[in-house]
Design an enzyme around this catalytic site. Structure first.
Site, PDB file in Angstrom:
ATOM      1  N   ARG A  49      -8.340   4.252  -9.681  1.00 50.52           N
ATOM      2  CA  ARG A  49      -9.289   5.153  -9.091  1.00 50.52           C
ATOM      3  C   ARG A  49      -8.501   6.376  -8.456  1.00 50.52           C
ATOM      4  NH1 ARG A  49     -12.064   1.016  -9.917  1.00 50.52           N
ATOM      5  NH2 ARG A  49     -10.143   0.181  -9.088  1.00 50.52           N
ATOM      6  N   THR A  50      -7.472   5.996  -7.379  1.00 48.58           N
ATOM      7  CA  THR A  50      -7.055   7.101  -6.529  1.00 48.58           C
ATOM      8  C   THR A  50      -6.316   8.052  -7.592  1.00 48.58           C
ATOM      9  OG1 THR A  50      -6.855   5.301  -5.014  1.00 48.58           O
ATOM     10  CG2 THR A  50      -5.587   7.564  -4.669  1.00 48.58           C
ATOM     11  N   LYS A  77      17.973   5.665 -15.659  1.00 48.73           N
ATOM     12  CA  LYS A  77      19.284   5.868 -15.589  1.00 48.73           C
ATOM     13  C   LYS A  77      19.960   5.793 -14.439  1.00 48.73           C
ATOM     14  CE  LYS A  77      18.201   9.473 -19.207  1.00 48.73           C
ATOM     15  NZ  LYS A  77      18.230  10.996 -19.339  1.00 48.73           N
ATOM     16  N   ARG A  98       2.085   7.699  -4.050  1.00 47.78           N
ATOM     17  CA  ARG A  98       1.788   6.429  -3.577  1.00 47.78           C
ATOM     18  C   ARG A  98       3.091   5.323  -3.594  1.00 47.78           C
ATOM     19  NH1 ARG A  98      -2.975   2.172  -5.572  1.00 47.78           N
ATOM     20  NH2 ARG A  98      -4.252   3.704  -4.078  1.00 47.78           N
ATOM     21  N   HIS A 130      -4.382   4.640   3.811  1.00 49.93           N
ATOM     22  CA  HIS A 130      -4.877   5.154   2.568  1.00 49.93           C
ATOM     23  C   HIS A 130      -6.025   6.264   3.011  1.00 49.93           C
ATOM     24  CE1 HIS A 130      -6.011   5.613  -1.341  1.00 49.93           C
ATOM     25  NE2 HIS A 130      -6.211   4.395  -1.703  1.00 49.93           N
TER      26      HIS A 130
END
Ligand code: NCD
Length: 308
Positions: A49-50, A77, A98, A130
């Site tokens: 959702r976010t 890498k 996030r 959040h």
């Protein structure tokens, strides 16, 4: 914005007011009105959702997206986060991040020094905060409940209160807005709010009580905020095996007609699908409101002077 506490009451009211207008008119802001805006999505933890509501809000507001994909990146890498952020900051005007280690005290590589002044929105950091979820939660609450100074809004918070970042940010936000509330924390002993949050609640004299049984209090509640057990965030040594507190259709028989049922989603077994058809279930309205709030927030950050 790493913490919801970084927004003032006035900022929050502006963002909510603009989200309300977007929802009513279905007219999204033009993020490009002061030049093309490119937004970098860097999700280093899972999200449905976010991330997609940010993407949807960006597309609907004419912005452009660059999505950083760990699996396809030079991290594979051996590139450091420092170099990655310094590089991305050449490409984007705003970061949506996030990351489990992001925090207000130590913004990791996402401090303005490394992002070359490009703003950062926290899209959820580990168990802590959040803020954009809290904004859409309060927006959904305002669409369904009229706060007043005479009677507190009785909010039941259920589930994994200790590890649910959505709960923490929502409590900070409600406190900042000085909304009169009374909390009912309904959870297993092992999942109660931690000492920091309890200290915050006591310092701000927020009326609250703790319960291990939903049936005992459901008839009193105006808002019922469910959360899932955040098993993936429990420390290995804690060995928490708490059965979830479940909401089903039957338990709603004793609830108010005006109850508002919220859940940040994703759900597990704590929220039965037989609740979905109940008019009091507002969690898919929350999902939709996420687009309006995030569009309003990005516009607020990218076009502060409102030069339209
Ligand atoms: C929550 C999250 O990721 O913190 N969901 C969301 O953002 N809509 C809740 C959760 O993961 O349980």
């Amino acid at each position: 914005m790493i913490s919801i506490n970084q927004l003032s009451k006035q900022d929050i009211n502006t963002i909510i007011g603009n989200a309300m207008e977007i929802k009513t008119t279905k007219k999204f802001p033009n993020l490009n009105r002061n030049g093309v805006k490119i937004i970098g999505l860097m999700f280093l933890e899972p999200s449905t959702r976010t991330m997609h509501s940010f993407e949807s809000a960006i597309h609907r507001s004419n912005g452009r997206v660059i999505k950083y994909e760990t699996e396809k990146s030079s991290e594979k890498k051996g590139e450091s986060l420092y170099d990655t952020v310094k590089t991305m900051s050449k490409y984007v005007d705003l970061f949506i991040v996030r990351h489990p280690l992001l925090s207000y005290e130590k913004p990791l590589m996402f401090s303005e020094k490394y992002t070359e002044g490009k703003p950062v929105i926290n899209a959820g950091n580990s168990i802590y905060e959040h803020p954009t979820q809290a904004l859409l939660d309060i927006f959904t609450i305002f669409q369904n409940v009229e706060p007043n100074n005479a009677n507190p809004i009785k909010i039941g918070m259920v589930g994994d209160l200790k590890h649910s970042r959505t709960i923490h940010s929502l409590i900070y936000l409600i406190t900042k807005l000085k909304i009169k509330v009374q909390y009912f924390f309904i959870c297993n002993k092992l999942l109660e709010l931690d000492d920091n949050d309890l200290e915050f609640i006591n310092k701000n004299n927020l009326p609250h009580s703790t319960h291990d049984n939903l049936e005992e209090v459901i008839s009193e509640l105006d808002i019922l905020y469910m959360t899932r057990t955040q098993t993936e965030k429990h420390c290995k040594e804690c060995n928490i095996s708490a059965p979830p507190i479940i909401l089903n259709k039957e338990k709603l028989n004793n609830a108010k007609e005006s109850l508002v049922i919220l859940h940040p989603l994703p759900r597990n077994e704590e929220l039965c699908e037989d609740v979905d058809d109940d008019p009091r279930a507002k969690y898919f309205e929350q999902v939709e409101n996420g687009i309006y709030i995030r569009a309003a927030l990005m516009d607020f950050i990218l076009n502060p002077e409102n030069m339209d």
